[in-house]
Write a protein that holds these residues in place. Structure first.
Motif, mmCIF file in Angstrom:
data_model
loop_
_atom_site.group_PDB
_atom_site.id
_atom_site.type_symbol
_atom_site.label_atom_id
_atom_site.label_comp_id
_atom_site.label_asym_id
_atom_site.label_seq_id
_atom_site.Cartn_x
_atom_site.Cartn_y
_atom_site.Cartn_z
ATOM 1 N N HIS A 1 10.683 -7.541 5.044
ATOM 2 C CA HIS A 1 11.700 -7.983 5.992
ATOM 3 C C HIS A 1 13.040 -8.221 5.317
ATOM 4 O O HIS A 1 14.012 -7.541 5.595
ATOM 5 N N VAL A 2 13.086 -9.207 4.438
ATOM 6 C CA VAL A 2 14.349 -9.626 3.840
ATOM 7 C C VAL A 2 14.998 -8.497 3.056
ATOM 8 O O VAL A 2 16.200 -8.256 3.148
ATOM 9 N N GLY A 3 14.194 -7.774 2.279
ATOM 10 C CA GLY A 3 14.745 -6.702 1.468
ATOM 11 C C GLY A 3 14.861 -5.372 2.171
ATOM 12 O O GLY A 3 15.534 -4.465 1.676
ATOM 13 N N GLY A 4 14.195 -5.211 3.305
ATOM 14 C CA GLY A 4 14.298 -3.984 4.085
ATOM 15 C C GLY A 4 13.293 -2.908 3.734
ATOM 16 O O GLY A 4 13.466 -1.746 4.110
ATOM 17 N N ALA A 5 12.198 -3.259 3.031
ATOM 18 C CA ALA A 5 11.216 -2.247 2.644
ATOM 19 C C ALA A 5 10.510 -1.641 3.854
ATOM 20 O O ALA A 5 10.150 -0.459 3.836
ATOM 21 N N ASP A 6 10.303 -2.428 4.915
ATOM 22 C CA ASP A 6 9.636 -1.890 6.102
ATOM 23 C C ASP A 6 10.450 -0.743 6.697
ATOM 24 O O ASP A 6 9.922 0.330 6.995
ATOM 25 N N GLU A 7 11.739 -0.969 6.871
ATOM 26 C CA GLU A 7 12.597 0.073 7.424
ATOM 27 C C GLU A 7 12.725 1.245 6.459
ATOM 28 O O GLU A 7 12.768 2.413 6.879
ATOM 29 N N LEU A 8 12.780 0.947 5.157
ATOM 30 C CA LEU A 8 12.872 2.015 4.164
ATOM 31 C C LEU A 8 11.625 2.891 4.191
ATOM 32 O O LEU A 8 11.707 4.124 4.055
ATOM 33 N N ALA A 9 10.452 2.278 4.372
ATOM 34 C CA ALA A 9 9.213 3.055 4.459
ATOM 35 C C ALA A 9 9.269 4.010 5.654
ATOM 36 O O ALA A 9 8.797 5.157 5.564
ATOM 37 N N ARG A 10 9.850 3.555 6.736
ATOM 38 C CA ARG A 10 9.986 4.435 7.906
ATOM 39 C C ARG A 10 10.912 5.610 7.583
ATOM 40 O O ARG A 10 10.638 6.761 7.966
ATOM 41 N N ARG A 11 12.014 5.336 6.891
ATOM 42 C CA ARG A 11 12.960 6.411 6.537
ATOM 43 C C ARG A 11 12.309 7.415 5.590
ATOM 44 O O ARG A 11 12.501 8.631 5.733
ATOM 45 N N VAL A 12 11.551 6.916 4.624
ATOM 46 C CA VAL A 12 10.848 7.807 3.702
ATOM 47 C C VAL A 12 9.866 8.679 4.476
ATOM 48 O O VAL A 12 9.779 9.897 4.256
ATOM 49 N N GLY A 13 9.133 8.057 5.389
ATOM 50 C CA GLY A 13 8.169 8.804 6.182
ATOM 51 C C GLY A 13 8.823 9.926 6.975
ATOM 52 O O GLY A 13 8.325 11.060 7.016
#
Length: 377
Positions: free
Chosen positions: A112-124
């Motif tokens: 959440h705070v660092g944005g890894a969830d959204e980054l994982a979506r972009r990578v996908g």
């Protein structure tokens, strides 16, 4: 986290299959830099950062000096390599792990705070991998309290303990009160749908007697209802401070004037979104330092713009909001400017009045305007 580079995201691969995928990903994420083990380089890697093994110091250095890491490694291996430099959720870089087959992009750290969830979506999306996101709010499709208003520049005012307890209440389906301060004129963000357990209340006092597990407040005012449960306050960027001063006034004097005025009128410093002043004060060190201290931009206006506010017809909507019209400053005849603090605040906020009229010290003036809801995002 102190960055050694303006680039905030690093893609790291250590195997040949991983390098092939990493190159594909880098072509889709132009803001990222690519790091490959030297033996994997080919003639296309002219802008690639090449490193020598062992991997541990390379990966740890990037983790400390970048905002996000995408590593083509098993999750366990990445965690073991990075664990010694973990510093906490508010400081750690986001980490996404991708397998060498390109099947999965796993949000590992700072989802959440660092944005890894959204980054994982972009990578996908970039390489056809399945994003794996295990945060409770994502898995249960409930409101992620630590992400509310982030895209709109909202700030969260709550201790880590209270934010965690309130988030747990939402995840567990417990009743949580939400009060939207009508004075702030800000609605709940569209990109954060309310979970079933979040109940909008008409008055903050209602939350103290309704058996709620936590309370959420959206307000630019300094208020803290008494409650036996955790309170999370969201500070939308709705306030503009108009500032005028004599030449050479130091920042400490301006900070004191600003702080005292906020306290007197019950407004939160966390909701200030910009400082506004006259063009002739654009190089005033004290005003520049005040904006830096607040972490907001400084906006300036020409004399003719400031003078035009005196001739502007009051907006009926602003009149209904109880805004004060600007008044001529004592130095208007000397400087040829109708005023600075009030007109500048109004212009920056896009209103025809102020919520806090000009307040004076012996060397400076300050006024506050509130950005209308139709302009605040």
């Amino acid at each position: 986290m102190a960055l050694e580079s303006a680039v905030k995201t690093a893609i790291v691969a250590v195997s040949r299959p991983g390098a092939i995928l990493a190159r594909r990903l880098a072509s889709k994420l132009p803001e990222a830099e690519l790091h490959l083990e030297r033996r994997l380089a080919d003639e296309t890697d002219r802008e690639t950062h090449l490193y020598d093994l062992p991997l541990r110091p390379v990966l740890q250095s990037l983790f400390v000096n970048r905002d996000a890491l995408i590593v083509f490694l098993p999750v366990g291996a990445a965690v073991r390599l990075l664990a010694p430099v973990f510093a906490g959720k508010k400081m750690d870089a986001a980490v996404v792990c991708v397998d060498d087959g390109g099947h999965y992009a796993v949000s590992v750290l700072s989802g959440h705070v660092g944005g890894a969830d959204e980054l994982a979506r972009r990578v996908g999306e970039s390489i056809g991998a399945q994003p794996i996101i295990t945060s409770a709010s994502n898995a249960l499709n409930v409101t992620a309290l630590d992400l509310v208003g982030r895209k709109l520049g909202w700030r969260i005012e709550a201790s880590p303990k209270n934010l965690t307890r309130a988030s747990a209440a939402v995840v567990n389906g417990e009743p949580v009160a939400l009060w939207l301060d009508p004075a702030t004129e800000t609605s709940w963000p569209d990109d954060s749908p309310l979970s079933d357990g979040i109940v909008i209340v008409d008055n903050p006092d209602d939350a103290t007697v309704g058996g709620y597990a936590a309370m959420l407040i959206v307000s630019d005012r300094s208020l803290l209802p008494e409650a036996n449960h955790p309170i999370v306050i969201y500070r939308p960027p709705t306030l503009v401070a108009g500032v005028g001063c004599r030449r050479g006034v130091d920042a400490a004097h301006l900070r004191e004037l600003l702080t005292n005025t906020l306290q007197k009128h019950g407004l939160s410093r966390q909701s200030i979104t910009k400082i506004a002043t006259a063009e002739l004060k654009a190089d005033e060190p004290g005003i520049i330092e005040l904006a830096d201290w607040l972490g907001v931009p400084l906006q300036t206006y020409a004399d003719n713009e400031l003078n035009a506010t005196a001739r502007r017809e009051p907006d009926p909507a602003d009149t209904a909001r109880g805004l004060s019209r600007p008044t001529a400053s004592a130095a208007s005849d000397l400087l040829g400017v109708f005023g600075v603090a009030e007109p500048a605040a109004m212009l920056a906020a896009g209103t025809s009045g102020v919520i806090v009229p000009r307040t004076k010290s012996d060397r400076a003036t300050i006024a506050f305007a509130r950005i209308p809801s139709n302009l605040s995002g």
